[in-house]
Each structure stands twice: as structure tokens, then as C-alpha cells.
Scaffold this motif. Structure first.
Motif, PDB file in Angstrom:
ATOM      1  N   ILE A 314       0.868  -1.184   0.000  1.00 16.45           N
ATOM      2  CA  ILE A 314       0.000   0.000   0.000  1.00 16.45           C
ATOM      3  C   ILE A 314       0.901   1.229   0.000  1.00 16.45           C
ATOM      4  N   LEU A 315       0.622   2.190  -0.878  1.00 20.36           N
ATOM      5  CA  LEU A 315       1.447   3.391  -0.986  1.00 20.36           C
ATOM      6  C   LEU A 315       0.643   4.642  -0.656  1.00 20.36           C
ATOM      7  N   ASN A 316       1.350   5.631  -0.154  1.00 19.41           N
ATOM      8  CA  ASN A 316       0.738   6.929   0.119  1.00 19.41           C
ATOM      9  C   ASN A 316       0.332   7.587  -1.199  1.00 19.41           C
ATOM     10  N   CYS A 317      -0.841   8.191  -1.207  1.00 15.45           N
ATOM     11  CA  CYS A 317      -1.374   8.788  -2.437  1.00 15.45           C
ATOM     12  C   CYS A 317      -1.306  10.308  -2.414  1.00 15.45           C
ATOM     13  N   GLY A 318      -0.444  10.855  -1.547  1.00 13.01           N
ATOM     14  CA  GLY A 318      -0.351  12.307  -1.443  1.00 13.01           C
ATOM     15  C   GLY A 318      -1.284  12.885  -0.406  1.00 13.01           C
ATOM     16  N   MET A 319      -1.732  12.016   0.538  1.00  8.07           N
ATOM     17  CA  MET A 319      -2.631  12.452   1.602  1.00  8.07           C
ATOM     18  C   MET A 319      -2.148  11.899   2.929  1.00  8.07           C
ATOM     19  N   ALA A 320      -2.013  12.768   3.920  1.00  9.89           N
ATOM     20  CA  ALA A 320      -1.706  12.325   5.278  1.00  9.89           C
ATOM     21  C   ALA A 320      -3.004  11.921   5.980  1.00  9.89           C
ATOM     22  N   LEU A 334       1.845  16.202  -7.465  1.00  5.39           N
ATOM     23  CA  LEU A 334       1.593  14.796  -7.141  1.00  5.39           C
ATOM     24  C   LEU A 334       2.520  13.838  -7.897  1.00  5.39           C
ATOM     25  N   ASP A 335       3.146  14.302  -8.952  1.00 10.32           N
ATOM     26  CA  ASP A 335       3.926  13.409  -9.813  1.00 10.32           C
ATOM     27  C   ASP A 335       4.953  12.562  -9.065  1.00 10.32           C
ATOM     28  N   PRO A 336       5.713  13.091  -8.088  1.00 11.63           N
ATOM     29  CA  PRO A 336       6.682  12.233  -7.391  1.00 11.63           C
ATOM     30  C   PRO A 336       6.033  11.061  -6.656  1.00 11.63           C
ATOM     31  N   LEU A 342       5.120   3.793  -9.732  1.00 11.90           N
ATOM     32  CA  LEU A 342       5.666   3.196 -10.954  1.00 11.90           C
ATOM     33  C   LEU A 342       7.023   2.559 -10.688  1.00 11.90           C
ATOM     34  N   ASP A 343       7.832   3.233  -9.884  1.00 11.46           N
ATOM     35  CA  ASP A 343       9.156   2.694  -9.565  1.00 11.46           C
ATOM     36  C   ASP A 343       9.053   1.433  -8.706  1.00 11.46           C
ATOM     37  N   LEU A 344       8.057   1.395  -7.822  1.00  9.24           N
ATOM     38  CA  LEU A 344       7.885   0.203  -6.993  1.00  9.24           C
ATOM     39  C   LEU A 344       7.542  -1.006  -7.855  1.00  9.24           C
ATOM     40  N   PHE A 392      -3.392   8.375 -10.096  1.00  8.56           N
ATOM     41  CA  PHE A 392      -2.635   7.123  -9.962  1.00  8.56           C
ATOM     42  C   PHE A 392      -3.128   6.082 -10.963  1.00  8.56           C
ATOM     43  N   GLN A 393      -4.444   5.944 -11.053  1.00 10.27           N
ATOM     44  CA  GLN A 393      -5.021   4.942 -11.948  1.00 10.27           C
ATOM     45  C   GLN A 393      -4.593   5.190 -13.393  1.00 10.27           C
ATOM     46  N   LYS A 394      -4.663   6.435 -13.828  1.00  8.71           N
ATOM     47  CA  LYS A 394      -4.324   6.767 -15.214  1.00  8.71           C
ATOM     48  C   LYS A 394      -2.873   6.432 -15.524  1.00  8.71           C
TER      49      LYS A 394
END
Length: 658
Positions: A314-320, A334-336, A342-344, A392-394
Motif C-alpha cells: 500500500i502506498l501513500n497517495c499524497g494524503m496524510a 503529485l507526480d513524485p 511506478l518505480d515500486l 494514480f489509476q491513469k
């Protein structure tokens, strides 16, 4: 009156009532009528570093604050001896670009004998569990500013009796950082031991990453995982492992979020952070709770492979965490975060020539991990989540269309917030929607039919976190049979609806009896021992008997989801050639049922597995087997099994077929 007709009516009435009673007590299982396929990932486990689940838990490191990076640099350590004066032991903080581990300790010792100048480490909650006749591996990084010191390493029990000793003489005199280790054997056991390091001689020595591991780690891997805890997972044969957690993925704020790239590579280059549970629970403060990431993403993938489970990161989606700060990264920044995802996937699946596949290969795993599932965020909600989920989905589907993406439906299963997310995610053609429920036992009983009406052609459901919470109790007392049997009843509904629900996992997984903050939990440990709760045995029974196809189960033409306190599901295992029926009796009296087994040529004898107990019964360190499965055999009468379902019980009927 025509007495002949009168008695005939009485006779016919009796026959009808008997037939009706017999019909009511008849359960028809039809293996020829498939209700859907059971996913290999149906029953899994969810791991989070809560309740000392990682450091002080499955990660077998015994030294607390080995790199001096806690907020208080000497937390867990004490300075000892009459030859120590002011300034002889110092914490130094080296500065440099992106330095992950800046602090180290400098010992400036002048003419000390053993026992006159040293340091002691208390271990994690409750001290160090030391086992008789076991080898322990001590290691450190060091730099000799002025050579001349030897290190006497000791293991001690609660009364300061020495259980094992070794001497480490630094050999590298280059003035650069070096690694060295020494082993020692324990001559006795201690549940709450500690580690002493005594300096002998004169010299100036810099030290970092001071470490102690038992030799009996999982698969004997150096600096690995606690074997008994991992064995409990392996015994469940889980279809997946969800990691690295839930709320710790989000973090208190974005700076405190979980960042997978900082958890791989050499241990000394993994950047420690404060565990968000350090400050979360006022009723059980944990100022010494940090994440060292000795257990990082590589180790999670490796563990999944070890026990035959699909990895589910599970990855963080830019939300705490929205309960803490609700901090979000702007959409145009949000790109990073997306690139991390993608890198994972490349780290997990790329060949050894790809950028991140090369990193994985350098860590000792040239073959891909074959990642199939990825979670985007944890318990996030609102339109701000949907905006980020779409991004993320796109990006991920454009590059990796076969990756199954899992999206959050929030924190609860019933609210307006949930219904908004469910609608939006289905409109996005989400692969899998993650639903969470921490509710009362009564809620689980009443919601066993929750998925009966779900769309079979839409998004699949991941029951990602669930546990029945018995009210007004704390700690291990929440893991009662009342909670476990309610979960079992609910799980028959999940199994019956495997065409919709393709993943499910209880949460949380582990708890340390000395360091828990949240309860109930599936498995409890201390420094020396471990036990599974009644909930664990329910989960294990379902997970090790998940089958491949859902079979039809009807009583009076209806599925059994609480009628007369009974909950039933059935599966066929086309690999093992078994028909498996699970029956949950939630009444406080025994029930007798006739189970007709249709559609297969069955063996003459069935195997019964029975879990039962009083509603307040529980397992504990003192009584780890108060509620465990019991086995029995049952002769079939043709295709019929005459079952006695004990009060408050889970009964599994398993019969082989040709």
C-alpha cells in the motif's frame, strides 16, 4: 363425530408436522451448483507496525535505538562504570547531503579495565528475551580515531547474572568506518535480559548500528525475522500479505508518511522515522516507538515469497491521515508520489537490467517478485481522494495495465462518506474496493448477508481490515470467543459471496503484551512466547480450507445467514478433491441438523473440525490452548451427515470425493 376420520386427521397432522420439522432441520449442499470461483487470495493477512509489531516484534533486532536516531539519542541506553567522566561518551551528529543516519556515539576511554567503563542497552518493551544454548550475533559499525580499545560484550538476566560473553577487538585501523561482529552463546534463559558493552584499554572509538540478533531467525537469515511469529503466518497459508500497514502509510503528516525507497538498501542507509503510534494513544504512550526499517519493502516481498502469499503493498497517495492533519500534496505536485508507485512496480517486477530491478538484484534477488496488486492510499476519503486516485489509476494503467489497483472506501462501511466513495470508484471502473469494519459482534452477525446483493460484474471487494470489538474491555480480554464466532459467521457470508469478495484480512495482526496500544489483535507475543487467539484459529480454519469453487447451500430454499442462529457456507476444492462445509451455530443451545451432500461421489467418512467455547472464553500466555480446534470422524449415511452443532460453535465438515 366420525372418530375414524378424526384420528386420520390427527395422524396426517402429526406426519406433516414431523415432515415440516425434518425439512426445517435439513441443509442441502449442492456441489454441482457453483456460486462462483474462490480467489487464491481470498484469505490473507494484514501487517502493520502497531503494538510493537515490527521493531520489538517480527524484526528480530534486540537492541533498541541501535543507531542513536531516536528523538532522544541515548534512549534505551545507559552509561555505566566508575571510569566514565563528563564527555567520555558523546553523541555526534555528522552533517552531509541526504545523510540517512547522521548520529553516532564516540567513546573516549582512558585506561579502563572490564567493568569500569561501558554502555548498557535495555532492549524493547520488557527487555531482551534470551534463550539457553542459543547463539547470539553481536555486530557494529566502528571507526578507530585512536586504536587501543577492546569490547567485552555480555548478556545478562534480570538479576544481572552474566549469561554469555564475547570479546570484540576492532581490527580495522584505517580511520574509516568498518563493520565487525562476534558471536556469544547463552548458558541460561531470561525473559527480560539486557546487553552490556564494557570497554577495556585506552582509545577513542566511534560506534554506530550496534546490533544483537538471535541465530534462530526465520530461515536462519542473518539480521532476519523472529521465526515463531512468521511460522504462525505460514501455518495460515495466507493468499496475500498486505504491507506495510494502514495508518502508518499515511503518517501524521506527509513528512511522517511511509516512503518505500528509504526502506531498501544497506541497513545503515535506511532512514529511521518516528512511528505515528508513538504519539497517537494517550492511554498508552509510547515515546520509544520508532521505525528503523530493518524490516523494509525488500523484506516484505521476500517474506511473501517465502510463505507463498501474494505481496500487496500500500502506498501513500499524497494524503496524510485525515484524522490528524488532513494534509495533502497539491495536485500539480503529485507526480513524485505517482512515480514512486511506478518505480515500486519496476523494483518488484523489472528485470535486472532495469533501474529499479537492478536495485532489487543488488540486494540478492535477481528474479522478479511478480507483483500483481497495489493499494493506492489507506482509509482516505472525500473528493480530494478521488482526484488523486484517478491520477494514480491513469498513470499506472497506462504503463502496467495488468496491475490490480486497490482503492479506499474510507474508514467505515455504512456512512454517507462510504457511499460517495463506492459510487465514484465504481464509476472509475476500479479493480478492487477496500472496505473496513471494526464493529460490535452484533454488527457482524447482522451483516453476514452484506454482499448477497452486490453487483457480480462490478468492482471486486477487499475486506481489508475487520475485527469484532467487544465493548468496555481492554487488551487481550477483547479477543473473546464472542468476537471470534461473530467473525466466523460473517466470514461465511464473505465465502458465499466469493464472486464479489476476492480478498479479506483480519486486523491488526500482532501485539506485544508489554507494548500493545490497540486491541483486539490476532496473535499475541512476549519476548519468549506466542499464542494465537480464538480469532486466529477461525482465520486459519477458513484460510487453510478455502477451496476453489463456492457450492450452493440452502435450507428451505434460502441461504443460511442467521436464521435460527445458523450461518453456513460451502466450497469445493478441485485440487484436493474435497467438499468443505462450514457451519456456525451462534445459539447457546445445541442444534441437530441433517446435511445432504449432493452433486459428488463422496467417501463414506467425513472429517469434523470443531471450535467452541463460552462467549467470554479466551486464550492467553498461561492458557494458549483454551480454544483450539478439535478433530473427529463422522460416518455418512449415504449422502447425509447427521450433525450435532454445539452451542456457540464453528464446525467444519470435510469429505473427500472421487
Amino acid at each position: 363425530m366420525n372418530y375414524k376420520n378424526y384420528f386420520l386427521v390427527l395422524l396426517l397432522t402429526g406426519i406433516c408436522q414431523t415432515a415440516k420439522s425434518q425439512h426445517k432441520d435439513l441443509i442441502v449442499v449442492n456441489a454441482a451448483q457453483s456460486q462462483g470461483t474462490v480467489s487464491p487470495t481470498m484469505w490473507g493477512v494484514f501487517f502493520e507496525d502497531i503494538n510493537m509489531g515490527a521493531d520489538g516484534g517480527i524484526y528480530a533486532e534486540m537492541v533498541k535505538n541501535r543507531s542513536f536516531e531516536f528523538l532522544k539519542p541515548l534512549m534505551g541506553w545507559s552509561v555505566k562504570g566508575n571510569k566514565i567522566t563528563e564527555g567520555d561518551i558523546l553523541i555526534l551528529n555528522r552533517q552531509g547531503a541526504n545523510l540517512a543516519n547522521p548520529r553516532f556515539v564516540r567513546a573516549n576511554i582512558k585506561g579502563a579495565d572490564k567493568g569500569e567503563a561501558g554502555m548498557s542497552n535495555e532492549g524493547f518493551k520488557g527487555g531482551m528475551g534470551i534463550k539457553k544454548d542459543l547463539r547470539y550475533d553481536f555486530s557494529l559499525m566502528y571507526r578507530q580515531q585512536t586504536p587501543g580499545l577492546s569490547l567485552h560484550v555480555e548478556l545478562l538476566d534480570e538479576q544481572n547474572n552474566v549469561l554469555g560473553t564475547a570479546v570484540l577487538k576492532p581490527t580495522d585501523a584505517s580511520g574509516q568506518w568498518a563493520k565487525q561482529e562476534v558471536s556469544l552463546n547463552a548458558k541460561a534463559s531470561s525473559a527480560k535480559g539486557k546487553l552490556n558493552i564494557w570497554f577495556e584499554g585506552s582509545g577513542v572509538l566511534d560506534m554506530d548500528m550496534i546490533s544483537l540478533f538471535p541465530s534462530d531467525t526465520w530461515k536462519g537469515r542473518k539480521k532476519g525475522m523472529r521465526a515463531d511469529m512468521i511460522q504462525m503466518l505460514a501455518d495460515m497459508k495466507p493468499g496475500f500479505i498486505r504491507f506495510p500497514g494502514g495508518c502508518i502509510v499515511e503518517g501524521i503528516d506527509l513528512a511522517n508518511r511511509y516512503q518505500w525507497k528509504k526502506t531498501i538498501g544497506p541497513l545503515e542507509e535506511r532512514q529511521l522515522i518516528m512511528n505515528r503510534w508513538n504519539v497517537e494513544f494517550a492511554h498508552r504512550p509510547a515515546p520509544d516507538y520508532f521505525q528503523t526499517f530493518g524490516l523494509g519493502f525488500f523484506e516484505y516481498f521476500q517474506l511473501s515469497e517465502d510463505i507463498g502469499a501474494e505481496p500487496l503493498p500500500i502506498l501513500n497517495c499524497g494524503m496524510a491521515c485525515q484524522f490528524n492533519t488532513a494534509e495533502v500534496v497539491p495536485l500539480d505536485q503529485l507526480d513524485p508520489y505517482v512515480q514512486d508507485a511506478l518505480d515500486l512496480i519496476e523494483f518488484a517486477n523489472g528485470d535486472a537490467s532495469s533501474d529499479w530491478g537492478k536495485v532489487r538484484a543488488s540486494m540478492g534477488h535477481a528474479a522478479p517478485f511478480n507483483l500483481k496488486y497495489l493499494g493506492v492510499g489507506n482509509e482516505n476519503w472525500g473528493p480530494q481522494y478521488i482526484e488523486r486516485a484517478k491520477a494514480f489509476q491513469k498513470a499506472i494503467k497506462a504503463k502496467y495495465p495488468k496491475i490490480n489497483l486497490i482503492f479506499s472506501s474510507g474508514t467505515d462501511p455504512d456512512s454517507e462518506r462510504f457511499h460517495y466513495l463506492d459510487k465514484e470508484l465504481r464509476a472509475m471502473d476500479a479493480d478492487i474496493i477496500d472496505e473496513h469494519y471494526y464493529r460490535s459482534p452484533d454488527w457482524f452477525l447482522k451483516n453476514a448477508a452484506r454482499y448477497d446483493s452486490y453487483d457480480r460484474k462490478g468492482a471486486k471487494v477487499f475486506a481489508g481490515e475487520y475485527a469484532a470489538h467487544v465493548d468496555k474491555t481492554v487488551g487481550t480480554k477483547r479477543n473473546t470467543w464472542q468476537a471470534a464466532i461473530a467473525e466466523a459467521a460473517f466470514m461465511t457470508g464473505l465465502e458465499r459471496n466469493a464472486a464479489v469478495v476476492n480478498m479479506a484480512s483480519y486486523a491488526p495482526l500482532f501485539a506485544n503484551t508489554e507494548g500493545w496500544q490497540w486491541a483486539p489483535d490476532l496473535i499475541w507475543v512476549d519476548n519468549m512466547n506466542i499464542y494465537g487467539t480464538p480469532n486466529y484459529y477461525v482465520q486459519k480454519l477458513f484460510s487453510t480450507n478455502k477451496g476453489t469453487q463456492v457450492a450452493s447451500v440452502l435450507a428451505e430454499g434460502k441461504s443460511l445467514s442467521g436464521q435460527d442462529g445458523l450461518y453456513v457456507s460451502a466450497v469445493v476444492d478441485n485440487v484436493k478433491k474435497e467438499l468443505i462445509v462450514k457451519l456456525v451455530n451462534t445459539k447457546d443451545t445445541e442444534q441437530k441438523k441433517q446435511v445432504s451432500l449432493e452433486g459428488l461421489k463422496l467417501a463414506a467418512e467425513a472429517q469434523l473440525t470443531i471450535l467452541q467455547g463460552g462467549l467470554t472464553d479466551q486464550n492467553s500466555m498461561d492458557s494458549p490452548s483454551a480454544i483450539v480446534p478439535a478433530e473427529a470422524k463422522l460416518k455418512l449415511k449415504g449422502k447425509t451427515a447427521a450433525l450435532k452443532l454445539p452451542a456457540n460453535s464453528l464446525v467444519m465438515l470435510k469429505v473427500s470425493y472421487k
